[in-house]
Design a protein around this motif. Sequence first.
Motif, mmCIF file in Angstrom:
data_model
loop_
_atom_site.group_PDB
_atom_site.id
_atom_site.type_symbol
_atom_site.label_atom_id
_atom_site.label_comp_id
_atom_site.label_asym_id
_atom_site.label_seq_id
_atom_site.Cartn_x
_atom_site.Cartn_y
_atom_site.Cartn_z
ATOM 1 N N SER A 167 -0.649 -0.935 5.207
ATOM 2 C CA SER A 167 -1.491 0.117 4.629
ATOM 3 C C SER A 167 -2.725 0.354 5.486
ATOM 4 O O SER A 167 -3.164 1.495 5.667
ATOM 5 N N LYS A 187 -4.048 -1.031 -5.252
ATOM 6 C CA LYS A 187 -3.803 -2.460 -5.474
ATOM 7 C C LYS A 187 -4.923 -3.049 -6.334
ATOM 8 O O LYS A 187 -6.097 -2.940 -5.986
ATOM 9 N N SER A 197 -6.265 -0.161 0.312
ATOM 10 C CA SER A 197 -5.188 0.296 -0.570
ATOM 11 C C SER A 197 -5.748 0.420 -1.979
ATOM 12 O O SER A 197 -5.697 -0.543 -2.749
ATOM 13 N N LYS A 202 -1.687 2.443 8.434
ATOM 14 C CA LYS A 202 -1.500 3.847 8.057
ATOM 15 C C LYS A 202 -2.836 4.527 7.786
ATOM 16 O O LYS A 202 -3.023 5.698 8.147
ATOM 17 N N ARG A 203 -3.767 3.812 7.166
ATOM 18 C CA ARG A 203 -5.082 4.397 6.909
ATOM 19 C C ARG A 203 -5.811 4.659 8.234
ATOM 20 O O ARG A 203 -6.513 5.667 8.372
ATOM 21 N N ARG A 261 -10.010 -3.250 -8.426
ATOM 22 C CA ARG A 261 -9.282 -3.111 -7.163
ATOM 23 C C ARG A 261 -9.520 -4.315 -6.259
ATOM 24 O O ARG A 261 -10.607 -4.875 -6.224
ATOM 25 N N TYR A 308 3.434 -3.457 -8.744
ATOM 26 C CA TYR A 308 3.233 -2.045 -9.095
ATOM 27 C C TYR A 308 3.171 -1.868 -10.612
ATOM 28 O O TYR A 308 2.256 -1.212 -11.142
ATOM 29 N N ASP A 339 2.025 -5.869 2.764
ATOM 30 C CA ASP A 339 1.868 -4.516 2.241
ATOM 31 C C ASP A 339 0.521 -3.928 2.648
ATOM 32 O O ASP A 339 0.441 -2.815 3.189
ATOM 33 N N VAL A 340 -0.559 -4.673 2.412
ATOM 34 C CA VAL A 340 -1.891 -4.112 2.702
ATOM 35 C C VAL A 340 -2.168 -4.049 4.203
ATOM 36 O O VAL A 340 -2.959 -3.210 4.654
ATOM 37 N N ASP A 378 7.410 1.610 5.052
ATOM 38 C CA ASP A 378 6.849 1.506 3.708
ATOM 39 C C ASP A 378 7.662 0.558 2.835
ATOM 40 O O ASP A 378 7.127 -0.050 1.908
ATOM 41 N N LYS A 422 -0.284 8.778 4.791
ATOM 42 C CA LYS A 422 0.010 8.104 3.527
ATOM 43 C C LYS A 422 1.313 7.330 3.606
ATOM 44 O O LYS A 422 1.406 6.180 3.190
ATOM 45 N N ASP A 423 2.365 7.974 4.116
ATOM 46 C CA ASP A 423 3.676 7.343 4.249
ATOM 47 C C ASP A 423 4.079 7.318 5.716
ATOM 48 O O ASP A 423 3.705 8.203 6.494
#
Length: 310
Positions: free
Chosen positions: A266, A216, A213, A269-270, A207, A197, A262-263, A289, A275-276
């Motif tokens: 993500s 990222k 994401s 979620k997408r 990206r 981050y 992580d992705v 998350d 988002k969260d």
Amino acid sequence: MSSLHSSVAWTLGGMTGLLVLASIVVKGWADRRHLPADAELRRRTRAWWGIVGVLGAALLLGRGATLWLLAFVSFLALKEFLTLAPTRQADRRALFWAYLAIPLQYLWVAMEWYGMFIIFIPVYLFLFIPLRMVLIGETRDFLRAAGTLHWGVMITVFSLSHAAYLLALPEANAPAGGFGLLLFLIVLTELNDVAQYLWGKALGRRRVLPTVSPGKTWGGLLGGVVTTVALAWVAAPWLTPLVGYEALAAGLLIGVFGFAGDVTVSAVKRDLGIKDSGTLLPGHGGILDRVDSLTFTAPLFFHFLHYLHY
């Protein structure tokens, strides 16, 4: 209450020191820019105090309390997933068996029954849950429902339980015992997220996966991985049986596959248009998350370590 190995105690102390420094820096930065008291960075820092405090308390209380904590994290993660994922009304009875897998999976850890631990969810639950769904008699969207439910249990229970099984490995093989192994995994996974981050904010331009994401970047990914590899090389002699090149490989594994976890979450979620995953952790979102990276790093680090030293 257990007495922690000095390396574990020093690691917890170091984490506390970093949080104190972060709190001072964030407060000064926010005050200079006249940000409100509930600005995102402050909320993230306060949430980290809670996370580190709960983890430290569980470690001080001993192995049993730590297993209960990890099982509870699996429960919260699965609950979030099932709240978000599309499930059929007819599958409510099958959800009971998905939740029942949590205490059973962590029971195998507590019993140090590796054979049952490693096959219970991937084999027995994989066969049982669709059978239970068939008996309900609803065939519409059956494949999607069965796949969604089993994938959720795999990622939130089976994957995360590998972190717990580090406590069941023979302590003679590790300088700081199972607590050291667990702390090594969790600290490096979470610091990898933070490093990616921060490096992304500082150097990120291009990206990696813009449709999955957008935040990222290659700068964040590479900077985070290099930071994690360096931290692994420093921390491994104190907390793990890993020697030089093994520690570097472990850092690379955690850095790269922490990003992958992580992705992957993500992407879920997408797909669901959110988002969260929740609001349990202010500034972070939900439990999913926060443990998304750990869902990949826990099983991979466990088997990497198990192959080399157990």
